[in-house]
Design an enzyme around this catalytic site. Sequence first.
Site, PDB file in Angstrom:
ATOM      1  N   HIS A 387       0.764  -1.244   0.000  1.00  0.00           N
ATOM      2  CA  HIS A 387       0.000   0.000   0.000  1.00  0.00           C
ATOM      3  C   HIS A 387       0.795   1.295   0.000  1.00  0.00           C
ATOM      4  CE1 HIS A 387      -3.887   1.678  -0.052  1.00  0.00           C
ATOM      5  NE2 HIS A 387      -4.473   0.708   0.618  1.00  0.00           N
ATOM      6  N   THR A 516      -6.268  10.513   0.114  1.00  0.00           N
ATOM      7  CA  THR A 516      -7.515  10.359   0.870  1.00  0.00           C
ATOM      8  C   THR A 516      -7.582  11.374   1.999  1.00  0.00           C
ATOM      9  OG1 THR A 516      -6.538   8.741   2.387  1.00  0.00           O
ATOM     10  CG2 THR A 516      -7.669   7.881   0.439  1.00  0.00           C
TER      11      THR A 516
END
Length: 675
Positions: A387, A516
Amino acid sequence: MARYLLFSLAQRSIRVADVTGSRAFLRKPPVGLDSPRGFGVSRCRPSDYLHKSIVNTLHYQESLPRLPIPKLEDTVKRYLNAQKPLLDSGEYRKTEKLSQNFKEGIGKELHEHLVAQDELRQDTSYYSEMWLNTYLTLRSPLAFSTNVGLAFHLDPNPSHNDQLTRATNLTVSALRFLKTFRAGYLEPEVLHLYPEKTDTEEFKKLIQFVPPSLVCNVASMVNVYPLDMSQFFRLFNTTRLPRPGRDELFTDEKGKHVLVLRKGNFYVFDVLDQERNIVKAVEIQAHLKSILADDLPVPEFPLAYLTSENRDIWAQLRQELLDNGNEEALRKVDSAMFCLCLDDFPIQNSDHLSHNMLHGDGMNRWFDKSFNLILTQDGQAAVHFEHSWGDVLTFLRFLDEVSKDSSRSPAVTPQDQSEAVAADSCTAATRLEFRLNGAIKAGISKAKENFDLTRRTLTLRFVEFASGGRNFLKDHKVSPDAMVQLSYQMAFRVMHGQTVPTDEFCSTATFKHGRTEIIRPASVLTNRAAKALVQEPSPRSVEELQGLLADSSHYHVRLIKEAAMGQGFDRHLYALRNLSASRREALPEFFQDPAYVRLNHIILSTRAIASPLLKTGVVAPATPDGFGVVYSIHKDCLTFSISCYSVRDAQEFSQVVITGLEKIVAVLRGKPDKI
């Protein structure tokens, strides 16, 4: 306000990291790759592409708007709103005072410094570098912290679900994605407010001639909002290398081979030829067939367990590997396009599928790779992503394209006869061998022991709510995402009688290098609704309860709007805290407040994934005493994948979530006897 369109994208994001090196990629074509249009003519065969977009893949990238830094007073106000449902009156007054002092004192100074720094970095977002650094300095094992697993549905053609056929087709489709992106032919990620007017060939033919420096402004005039695509650079040929204290992202675009793991053994073979065209699909099929036929046993010391270790321990052992003559073999692993994992067992049930795509058996995954493509014996397919290099919007675009292409345009069928591969061929599959000394063997044994211990304590549960989905909830004028989030608050209140720190991730991909922002679903309004539905001894009227649901929904939608526009508070405060820490001074009292620390100890870590092509997704809990929840909102149902360690009960939590949703549905239907 048009960026509220990212409401739909909020349901497709997990965690975030910036992409180092992406700016260089956007300025010029990568060395050794197909030249994007405008830099030369590709020599690829038509079958090497998924499609050929009229608009260059990165046409919008240069003029994407920059992520805004919120006003400090707005950030503090939002922060206090998030604290209200978690604190008693005395705790809140203390936190409110610390927040006021911070806003008027050191916080104001830090904010001004952050704004000044941002003015000097017009090519990226204000937190991208520090956010990437956070991920790369994380020392905990990747599979049980930040990595994510996403599972495909079975191929709609049942005969294509045997392991060899599906592995070949998914590999070829992944390579087509790579070729399409690197040639500049991949359709740009664009959000259309009125797709019937702008998601058309006519619009694309016009917009391609708008200069890249102006195109986003022009597009926004007709309610078209392009998304950041800088992360795609790291999708292939990338590995996260363990380093003491801070890992490193390594990308070698010249790599033409894939890495295959089976029974803990390593194989490599080229999938691109000398002109960087995809080799014949039947040749790839032949390589995989030979690997599946190899009767080599599981190694006594499976090397891949090391990637499941603490990052500092793995860094030491990797150096030991290099010093012991394994540099060439590791280079093959690191530079491979991706890792294909061929598992020698079928999937037993949905919970088994979740375990397999999140961590597997440990010896048949290279957790450091940008992604592992997993194929089980019965043709179940999943992808396991590292990630640090990107977020789920990039993953989902890749998975959607690959899933559709492999089903609609399969490269091989079970009836195809694999071409023989000459033993002396430079493209033949080669097994990698590693020289292991006593220290490395001991490290592998310890890594396996730690992996098995963690795996035994991790519970995963997949559940489905079939009594209502997106259509039902929207028909009753409430946000589906808000109602799902409310069900989590109700469940935890039933189990433990309290409200706990909760997060949900929202995409900010309409901004350059946006990743995000955090939504804080637990609020004063969800508290009121949850108490009324699960705690109050005397039930309220249906009208009152419906009003509480509506209030919760409206507030949640507002939080999504703010987060999608870069107007949350978490990323801003995170940046200010990091800026303060970089001064090597004592942290301001605001950041030492127990309430601040508690708010960031996430008990309910949630993320929504919306793709009809995916079966499920799974992540580990954010904290040892928390839950990790991946959920999907479908037309007629809701699905949940819930993870927790032994200190929590995933089975009980899943049951009370379903019970909570049943109560919400009963209220919306106006049936008090069902509440």
